[in-house]
Each structure stands twice: as C-alpha cells, then as structure tokens.
Design an enzyme around this catalytic site. Structure first.
Site, mmCIF file in Angstrom:
data_model
loop_
_atom_site.group_PDB
_atom_site.id
_atom_site.type_symbol
_atom_site.label_atom_id
_atom_site.label_comp_id
_atom_site.label_asym_id
_atom_site.label_seq_id
_atom_site.Cartn_x
_atom_site.Cartn_y
_atom_site.Cartn_z
ATOM 1 N N HIS A 103 -55.289 -80.415 29.331
ATOM 2 C CA HIS A 103 -54.702 -81.755 31.035
ATOM 3 C C HIS A 103 -56.358 -81.892 31.547
ATOM 4 O O HIS A 103 -56.836 -81.235 31.076
ATOM 5 C CB HIS A 103 -53.684 -81.282 31.699
ATOM 6 C CG HIS A 103 -52.278 -80.545 31.174
ATOM 7 N ND1 HIS A 103 -52.095 -79.364 30.219
ATOM 8 C CD2 HIS A 103 -51.453 -81.432 30.921
ATOM 9 C CE1 HIS A 103 -50.802 -79.605 29.675
ATOM 10 N NE2 HIS A 103 -49.771 -80.685 30.240
ATOM 11 N N ASP A 106 -56.562 -79.302 33.682
ATOM 12 C CA ASP A 106 -57.315 -77.770 33.284
ATOM 13 C C ASP A 106 -58.904 -77.803 33.296
ATOM 14 O O ASP A 106 -59.311 -76.670 32.969
ATOM 15 C CB ASP A 106 -56.777 -77.027 31.409
ATOM 16 C CG ASP A 106 -55.568 -77.940 31.404
ATOM 17 O OD1 ASP A 106 -54.077 -77.530 32.392
ATOM 18 O OD2 ASP A 106 -54.895 -78.615 30.012
ATOM 19 N N GLU A 234 -43.748 -86.306 23.888
ATOM 20 C CA GLU A 234 -43.758 -84.856 23.353
ATOM 21 C C GLU A 234 -42.167 -84.698 24.344
ATOM 22 O O GLU A 234 -41.480 -84.226 25.579
ATOM 23 C CB GLU A 234 -44.669 -83.900 24.044
ATOM 24 C CG GLU A 234 -43.515 -82.650 23.545
ATOM 25 C CD GLU A 234 -45.069 -81.760 23.633
ATOM 26 O OE1 GLU A 234 -46.170 -82.280 24.037
ATOM 27 O OE2 GLU A 234 -44.416 -80.632 24.721
ATOM 28 N N HIS A 273 -39.593 -77.069 22.380
ATOM 29 C CA HIS A 273 -38.598 -77.515 22.282
ATOM 30 C C HIS A 273 -37.330 -78.116 22.177
ATOM 31 O O HIS A 273 -36.006 -78.435 22.638
ATOM 32 C CB HIS A 273 -39.179 -79.374 22.679
ATOM 33 C CG HIS A 273 -40.884 -78.733 24.058
ATOM 34 N ND1 HIS A 273 -41.214 -79.784 24.259
ATOM 35 C CD2 HIS A 273 -40.588 -77.269 24.437
ATOM 36 C CE1 HIS A 273 -41.657 -79.569 25.112
ATOM 37 N NE2 HIS A 273 -41.577 -77.925 25.124
HETATM 38 C C1 XLS Z 1 -44.341 -78.029 28.165
HETATM 39 C C2 XLS Z 1 -44.933 -78.994 27.008
HETATM 40 C C3 XLS Z 1 -46.483 -79.254 27.819
HETATM 41 C C4 XLS Z 1 -47.158 -80.336 26.492
HETATM 42 C C5 XLS Z 1 -48.541 -80.985 27.374
HETATM 43 O O1 XLS Z 1 -43.019 -77.673 28.010
HETATM 44 O O2 XLS Z 1 -45.266 -77.884 25.345
HETATM 45 O O3 XLS Z 1 -47.553 -77.946 27.634
HETATM 46 O O4 XLS Z 1 -47.746 -79.801 25.788
HETATM 47 O O5 XLS Z 1 -48.191 -81.291 28.663
HETATM 48 NI NI NI Z 2 -46.372 -78.742 24.550
HETATM 49 NI NI NI Z 3 -43.546 -76.507 25.880
#
Ligand code: XLS
Ligand code: NI
Ligand code: NI
Length: 443
Positions: A103, A106, A234, A273
């Site tokens: 990110h 980061d 994502e 997820h």
């Molecule tokens: C959070 C997400 C995050 C994404 C990137 O649950 O997995 O880490 O992969 O922002």
């Molecule tokens: Ni992630």
């Molecule tokens: Ni995650």
C-alpha cells in the site's frame, strides 16, 4: 540497527521432501517444470509489505508485541521507513520469491498535506526501484490505503462527502502512477470501508453510483497513462464495515456489469474473504473463472472458529489444490499471482518466525500445485464432467441452448415422444476419494 537484520539466516534453499531439518523448501523448487511451466511462473508468489513489516503485533485487546527496530515509537518516520525498506528487501532476497505487494502508506509515511504525501511516496518509490533493480524482485501489485486515516471512516468513494471522494481519487491516481513506474503487474482496489455500519445513515443507491463512478475514473486514468497491468478488485463481505459492497465474486461481477466495467477489472480472490462470505475458496475461484474475470489471489486463510480475517498463512494442501486445479484448467493466472496477505500470530515474536511462516505457505502452494497438475494429467475429473454433460453437446441439447424450442415445444415433445429421463449417480464420494489419493501421492 544491525545489518544484515536477519543475520543468522541464509538464502532459503530447496532441500526436498525427504529432508526434515531446518529452514528449507520441501516442495518449492522454483525451476521445476510442472504442467508446462516452472513452479515460479505458475505461482508468481509475493510477500506483502504491510503485515510482514508494518504490523507491530497488536490486536484490538493488546499492544504491539514485536520488537522491530524500524517501528520504534519516537524515531524519525522517514529514517524508519528507510530501514524498513532495506530489511524488507533483505527478506525478499533471502526468501527467494519473485514479487512483493504494497500500500502507498506501507512504503512511505503520510505527510502533513496531500502534496507532501505525494513527494514522500515519490522519493520512496525511487528507493524501492533501486532495491528492485539490485535484487531482481518485482512488483505484483500496488494499492492505496483508503481505510486507515479517519477521513475515510465513512468510506472513500462511497463517502457522503464528495471532498473525501476527491481526496481518495488523488491518492489512487498517484499510487497507480507509482505502480506503473515500478513496473507493477497489477493494481488492486480493496473496498476497505466501501460499505456501511448502519443503514440508518446510509443511502445505498447513491453509494453504489459513487463507487461505480470512482471505478470508471480509475479505468480512464489507467488508459490515459498507459498502465498495461491489470486492475483488480478484492471482494470481502465485511470487516471493518458491517457490510462491504464487494461482498463476494458473484456480487462483484454484477457490479462490474452494472457500471460498464466488465473486461476492465478482474477479481483478486482472497481465501479468508471467501470463507467469511460463507463460500469456499474453491467456489470463489471457480465462479470467477466461469465469468472469465479471475485476476489474482491473496492466499491467506481464516480459522474456522473465528468470524474475522485472521490472515493466517496457508496450510491446507487439499483446499488450495482444488483452486489450483481450476486455475490450471483456465490456463493460469495471467498477470496475477499468489500474494501472502498473511500475518504471524501475535505470540510468534521472533524475526525468524517470518521465515517459518512464509516457507510453510510457499510449500503448501507448491505441494498443491503438484496435486492439481496430477489431477489434470490423469484427466479423470475432466472426463467425468464432460461425460455428465454430454447430452448438451448433442443435437437436442444444442437446439435448446440455441433457442430453437419454446417452452410449449418442449412440453409437446415430452408428451408425444416419450421423453423419460433417468437420474444418474453424481459419484461424489468416488471423486472425493480420487482427489484425496492425489493429495497423498503427489511429490
Ligand atoms: C484486507 C485486505 C487487504 C487487501 C489490500 O482484508 O485483504 O489487505 O488485500 O488492501
Ligand atoms: Ni487481501
Ligand atoms: Ni483480507
């Protein structure tokens, strides 16, 4: 700070499946060719910058448990971020994986103003470029953190305040450009707070349109600057929000269709997820492939007893083998890869735990790849499925799909020509046994 930081660790060797000693890869032999490609090129594995180097080992009940010199409380943020960068690349090199992910926040600390943040990130991108050049480690994807700062508490694109939308747009514009500059293979958007905490203060219709507009702006900018990587979203069902709009792969697909984004954005599917959404990882991967928009994978898993994103390193060969089976069938991940968006347990205090964790995850994936390749090679599952649907390849089945029969036609046919189908066994247990035997035999 001492340098090298991981003093006692050499580059992780491939030691083979018979070896039981020390840190080494038992399955991951990067140059080994499986199903026509090296393990390295199939898996395109990446270390994530955030959990591995930025997370201090805190949780909602407790403080940071790790002692990482570059996280010192009262140090100069720029100098600390520089140390972090050098430790990170030492780690990438010793682990021997081809990619990393980050990110914006980061890599570089946020400044006092957005202009200052841009300057700081540009400077760190230059330093990262030099490290990438030196080590040969490449960027799988970049992403902007649109969830950490309090300005994003009510979402970024879906915020009730258009100025927050604009702020987020500026951040993504810059991070996309930095990702391009660093030769990133993809750019990820995770909708951290694109959702709601309560419907009592939320206008769902507006928020969907805002998110659709935002994503279209990102697509336009990608083309404007000529970024040739893949844009990814994502999905996640919740956390930190009560409900996140990109709930799962199927929900994301409808969103992309609704806002004219199909063909422009693909899915970054995270194991943890998937299970939080009540789906299996296998389901999410197969669903993305069935709609031709699988992009990349975050390989971290959850814990079946916990209802949150525990971000653990993968350790279930069978689970990943089924996903890799689908991925091999689809011809691979393209520009995508497997990112370890995974963190240590809070009691895993020592820097060496970072190596144990990644080595285990890497080997789990490599082993799963061998299982998947064996299943493809044997062809039993494919043959079984093809046979099961073979009626649809014959004249009658094709005519139905081509729209040659109305509902009334079909009814007449059943009534007059003695259509009388008989159920056939789905052989689930036999197929499960087949998979299990490959999990045990793959070497
Ligand atoms: C959070 C997400 C995050 C994404 C990137 O649950 O997995 O880490 O992969 O922002
Ligand atoms: Ni992630
Ligand atoms: Ni995650």
């Amino acid at each position: 700070m001492r340098r090298p930081f991981f003093e006692e660790i050499e580059k992780i060797p491939f030691v083979g499946v018979e070896s039981n000693e020390g840190l080494g890869y038992r399955y991951y032999d990067e140059g080994r060719v499986v199903a026509g490609r090296s393990m390295k090129d199939h898996l395109r594995m990446a270390v994530c910058y955030w959990h591995t180097f930025c997370w201090p080992g805190d949780d909602v009940f407790g403080d940071g448990a790790f002692e990482r010199p570059w996280q010192a409380a009262n140090g100069d943020p720029i100098a600390l971020a520089e140390e972090k960068l050098s430790v990170a690349f030492e780690f990438f090199e010793k682990l021997g994986l081809p990619f990393f992910c980050f990110h914006d926040r980061d890599l570089a600390p946020e400044g006092q103003s957005s202009a200052e943040s841009v300057r700081i990130l540009d400077a760190f991108a230059e330093k990262a470029a030099a490290e990438m050049e030196r080590t040969g480690v490449a960027l799988l994807w970049g992403t902007a953190n649109l969830f950490g700062h309090p300005r994003y508490a009510a979402g970024a694109a879906t915020n009730p305040d258009p100025e927050v939308f604009a702020y987020a747009a500026g951040q993504v514009k810059h991070c996309l450009e930095v990702t391009k500059r660093l030769g990133g293979a993809n750019y990820v958007m995770w909708g951290g707070r694109e959702g709601y905490d309560t419907l009592l203060n939320t206008d769902l219709r507006r928020e969907a349109d805002q998110l659709g507009r935002f994503m279209n702006l990102v697509v336009e900018h990608k083309h404007r600057i000529g970024f040739d990587g893949t844009l990814l979203i994502e999905p996640k069902p919740h956390e930190p929000t009560k409900h996140q709009y990109d709930h799962d792969v199927a929900t994301l697909h409808s969103f992309l269709q609704r806002y004219g984004l199909e063909g422009e954005i693909r899915a970054n599917v995270e194991v943890n997820h998937a299970t939080l959404a009540g789906n299996s990882f296998h389901h999410e991967i197969a669903t993305a492939i069935a709609s031709d928009f699988l992009g990349s994978v975050d390989a971290n898993r959850g814990d079946p007893q916990n209802g949150w994103d525990t971000d653990q390193f993968p350790n279930d060969v069978a689970e990943l083998a089924l996903a890799l089976y689908e991925i091999l069938g689809a011809g691979g991940l393209g520009t995508g890869g497997f990112n370890f968006d995974a963190k240590l347990r809070r009691q895993s205090l020592d820097p060496i735990d970072l190596f144990h964790a990644h080595v285990g995850g890497v080997d789990t994936l490599a082993h799963a790849l061998l299982v998947a390749a064996d299943l493809r090679k044997g062809g039993d599952l494919e043959r079984f499925v093809a046979e099961r649907y073979s009626g649809w390849d014959e004249t009658f089945g094709r005519e139905i799909l081509d729209g040659k029969h109305s509902l009334a036609d079909l009814a007449t046919r059943v009534a007059t020509s003695g259509v009388d189908p008989h159920p056939r066994s789905g052989r689930q247990e036999m197929l499960e046994n087949l998979v299990r035997s490959r999990v045990h035999s793959a070497r």
